[in-house]
Design a protein around this motif. Structure first.
Motif, mmCIF file in Angstrom:
data_model
loop_
_atom_site.group_PDB
_atom_site.id
_atom_site.type_symbol
_atom_site.label_atom_id
_atom_site.label_comp_id
_atom_site.label_asym_id
_atom_site.label_seq_id
_atom_site.Cartn_x
_atom_site.Cartn_y
_atom_site.Cartn_z
ATOM 1 N N GLY A 122 -34.878 -10.587 34.961
ATOM 2 C CA GLY A 122 -35.651 -11.169 33.865
ATOM 3 C C GLY A 122 -37.131 -10.852 33.975
ATOM 4 N N LEU A 123 -37.649 -10.822 35.201
ATOM 5 C CA LEU A 123 -39.063 -10.501 35.418
ATOM 6 C C LEU A 123 -39.388 -9.090 34.933
ATOM 7 N N LEU A 124 -38.519 -8.139 35.262
ATOM 8 C CA LEU A 124 -38.744 -6.753 34.847
ATOM 9 C C LEU A 124 -38.627 -6.608 33.334
ATOM 10 N N VAL A 125 -37.670 -7.309 32.737
ATOM 11 C CA VAL A 125 -37.527 -7.253 31.274
ATOM 12 C C VAL A 125 -38.766 -7.818 30.597
ATOM 13 N N LEU A 126 -39.294 -8.939 31.111
ATOM 14 C CA LEU A 126 -40.500 -9.533 30.537
ATOM 15 C C LEU A 126 -41.678 -8.578 30.646
ATOM 16 N N ALA A 127 -41.849 -7.953 31.811
ATOM 17 C CA ALA A 127 -42.958 -7.021 31.991
ATOM 18 C C ALA A 127 -42.840 -5.829 31.048
ATOM 19 N N LEU A 128 -41.617 -5.319 30.884
ATOM 20 C CA LEU A 128 -41.419 -4.199 29.970
ATOM 21 C C LEU A 128 -41.753 -4.614 28.540
ATOM 22 N N LEU A 129 -41.358 -5.829 28.155
ATOM 23 C CA LEU A 129 -41.688 -6.324 26.821
ATOM 24 C C LEU A 129 -43.193 -6.399 26.635
ATOM 25 N N VAL B 107 -37.437 0.814 33.676
ATOM 26 C CA VAL B 107 -36.100 0.927 33.079
ATOM 27 C C VAL B 107 -35.012 1.114 34.129
ATOM 28 N N ALA B 108 -35.154 2.083 35.009
ATOM 29 C CA ALA B 108 -34.098 2.354 35.994
ATOM 30 C C ALA B 108 -33.835 1.157 36.912
ATOM 31 N N PRO B 109 -34.867 0.469 37.431
ATOM 32 C CA PRO B 109 -34.579 -0.728 38.237
ATOM 33 C C PRO B 109 -33.862 -1.834 37.446
ATOM 34 N N ILE B 110 -34.173 -1.978 36.159
ATOM 35 C CA ILE B 110 -33.454 -2.965 35.338
ATOM 36 C C ILE B 110 -31.966 -2.605 35.280
ATOM 37 N N LEU B 111 -31.665 -1.325 35.081
ATOM 38 C CA LEU B 111 -30.268 -0.894 35.052
ATOM 39 C C LEU B 111 -29.596 -1.103 36.408
ATOM 40 N N PHE B 112 -30.323 -0.826 37.484
ATOM 41 C CA PHE B 112 -29.762 -0.997 38.824
ATOM 42 C C PHE B 112 -29.418 -2.457 39.084
ATOM 43 N N LEU B 113 -30.338 -3.368 38.743
ATOM 44 C CA LEU B 113 -30.057 -4.789 38.928
ATOM 45 C C LEU B 113 -28.909 -5.229 38.029
ATOM 46 N N GLY B 114 -28.847 -4.660 36.821
ATOM 47 C CA GLY B 114 -27.724 -4.957 35.945
ATOM 48 C C GLY B 114 -26.405 -4.535 36.555
ATOM 49 N N ALA C 250 -40.757 2.606 25.540
ATOM 50 C CA ALA C 250 -40.067 1.926 26.636
ATOM 51 C C ALA C 250 -38.992 0.989 26.100
ATOM 52 N N TRP C 251 -39.281 0.288 25.005
ATOM 53 C CA TRP C 251 -38.269 -0.575 24.399
ATOM 54 C C TRP C 251 -37.044 0.236 23.988
ATOM 55 N N GLY C 252 -37.287 1.333 23.289
ATOM 56 C CA GLY C 252 -36.174 2.184 22.864
ATOM 57 C C GLY C 252 -35.440 2.791 24.043
ATOM 58 N N ASN C 253 -36.192 3.192 25.064
ATOM 59 C CA ASN C 253 -35.609 3.748 26.287
ATOM 60 C C ASN C 253 -34.631 2.757 26.905
ATOM 61 N N LEU C 254 -35.060 1.495 27.039
ATOM 62 C CA LEU C 254 -34.198 0.480 27.645
ATOM 63 C C LEU C 254 -32.967 0.212 26.794
#
Length: 442
Positions: free
Chosen positions: A209-216, A183-190, A223-227
């Motif tokens: 996109g890679l991190l989002v796919l892996a989280l999915l 989650v935190a790296p996705i936010l950082f890249l965002g 984790a979904w709710g966290n993101l």
């Protein structure tokens, strides 16, 4: 500021301060530690430390030996963590499974020590060190995510070791830890995308996109709710602290791009019948094991709360799972039943203080504001998810809360004009489509 500082008179040719060898060494050690965080055992009963733990212990010892110091204003947070540990010790005096007490206590003390280290480390040089840590964290997350995706789609022989029960887990023991780790790296890249100054920075969309796919593919509802929650907080706070019409438009453009990437990733994943079937099953808010009258999650939580009322001093750490044969799946109940009301209330107080002081620090104009929003949003998402899972032994949680305290203390000590965040958000919205927003107004 307390902590490692660069001597004001020590200057290089270009006017930049020379960084002593000890500081360079410390920075590289911290980067190496974070890079190894892609592989961390999540089991609180583990007998052997991970590479991350071994390197962390060595790094903490060396950096403090070379002169790193605790910030004076970190005392309240340290005291609250101390009360959590003290409650565990009191509860452990009558523990039924005494052999599990010492490893659990040592793990807790070690993790609190990592919190103190990260807070002290970031405090001494917030922007530089927080940026270093998040790039290393993102690299580690990308590696874990790549292995998780490879395992899920069986891209090479033996890749199934990176899955569990048809869910991607990467290099973690549990998909429910693997997902939140991203989650935190996705936010950082965002955030990096939202502040990009040229089209060349669009390469960031690929790891995003890679991190989002892996989280999915972790199929972790938490984790979904966290993101979703942390992403919403990130977007709102970034919009609220926007200082110009151009910056606001760039953020809205990034938001649209992020939605397109995420929809594309989800659409690609759901094109696989295997993914679609599991997604349909996991997308329900309540699963059968949540409501099982004997061994369900909710029943276990009710029993834990009843036990906490019966034993207000606690049972000691790592006891309830043995007695109940099931974890609480709620960190607040887990700490309450382990350390009694002393630990439970101290932990909640720590989180509330962190939320309030972090919010106030975001309201100050500072070079760290964007990074602070990233860490704050990730922290908020994790403590919300903590209501359905035990996060007290997640290494990356202590990284997040430690870095948050380090940067907020630095912002508080530096001072500056405090801007009311919500009022600023209202003015930014009013400025869209009419006139540029010049900044905050008190």
């Amino acid at each position: 500021m307390d902590g490692w500082q660069i001597e004001a008179g020590s200057r290089a040719r270009g006017g930049e301060p020379r960084r002593p060898f000890a500081i360079h060494l410390g920075e590289w050690l911290v980067i190496l530690v974070i890079l190894t965080s892609f592989y961390v055992r999540s089991d609180r009963t583990q007998d052997s430390p991970s590479p991350y733990d071994l390197l962390m212990a060595a790094t903490v010892a060396l950096t403090f030996l070379f002169g790193l110091r605790f910030p004076r204003r970190l005392g309240w947070a340290a005291a609250l963590w101390g009360l959590v540990v003290a409650g565990y010790g009191i509860g452990a005096m009558d523990a039924l499974y005494m052999e599990r007490v010492q490893p659990a206590m040592m793990t807790t003390i070690y993790l609190v020590g990592t919190f103190l280290f990260f807070a002290s480390w970031i405090y001494a040089d917030p922007v530089r060190r927080l940026t270093q840590i998040f790039w290393a964290y993102t690299a580690a997350a990308t590696l874990a995510a790549t292995l998780g995706i490879a395992g899920y789609f069986e891209l090479f022989p033996g890749a199934e070791i990176f899955t569990e029960y048809g869910r991607a887990r990467g290099t973690f023991n549990d998909p429910n830890v693997f997902g939140p780790f991203l989650v935190a790296p996705i936010l950082f890249l965002g955030w990096r995308l939202s502040t990009a100054q040229s089209l060349r920075s669009l390469w960031i969309a690929f790891p995003f996109g890679l991190l989002v796919l892996a989280l999915l593919l972790s199929f972790s509802r938490g984790a979904w709710g966290n993101l979703l929650l942390s992403g919403l907080i990130f977007f709102v706070l970034t919009l609220a602290t926007s200082k110009s019409y151009l910056q606001t438009m760039r953020l809205i453009g990034f938001g649209a791009l992020a939605v397109v990437v995420m929809v594309g990733v989800v659409g690609f994943a759901l094109s696989s019948p295997k993914v679609a079937a599991l997604f349909e099953e996991r997308a329900s808010l309540v699963q059968s094991y949540d409501t099982d009258p004997e061994h369900g999650r909710f029943e276990s939580q009710a029993r834990a709360f009843a036990m906490a009322l019966e034993k207000p001093l606690g049972l000691g750490p790592a006891q309830w799972a043995m007695i109940n044969r099931l974890d609480t799946h709620n960190v607040y109940l887990n700490i309450l039943v382990a350390g009694g009301f002393l630990s439970g209330l101290a932990f909640i107080a720590l989180l509330l203080v962190t939320l309030v002081r972090g919010w106030r620090a975001i309201g100050r104009d500072s070079p760290e504001q964007g990074l602070l929003i990233v860490v704050y949003a990730a922290f908020a998402g994790h403590i919300a998810e903590a209501a359905i899972i035990d996060i007290d032994n997640w290494r990356h949680f202590y990284l997040i809360v430690g870095t948050l305290w380090g940067v907020l203390l630095a912002v508080e000590e530096r001072g500056g004009v405090r801007r009311p965040v919500l009022r600023a958000a209202s003015r930014v919205r009013q400025g869209i489509g009419s006139a540029p927003v010049s900044g905050f107004q008190a």
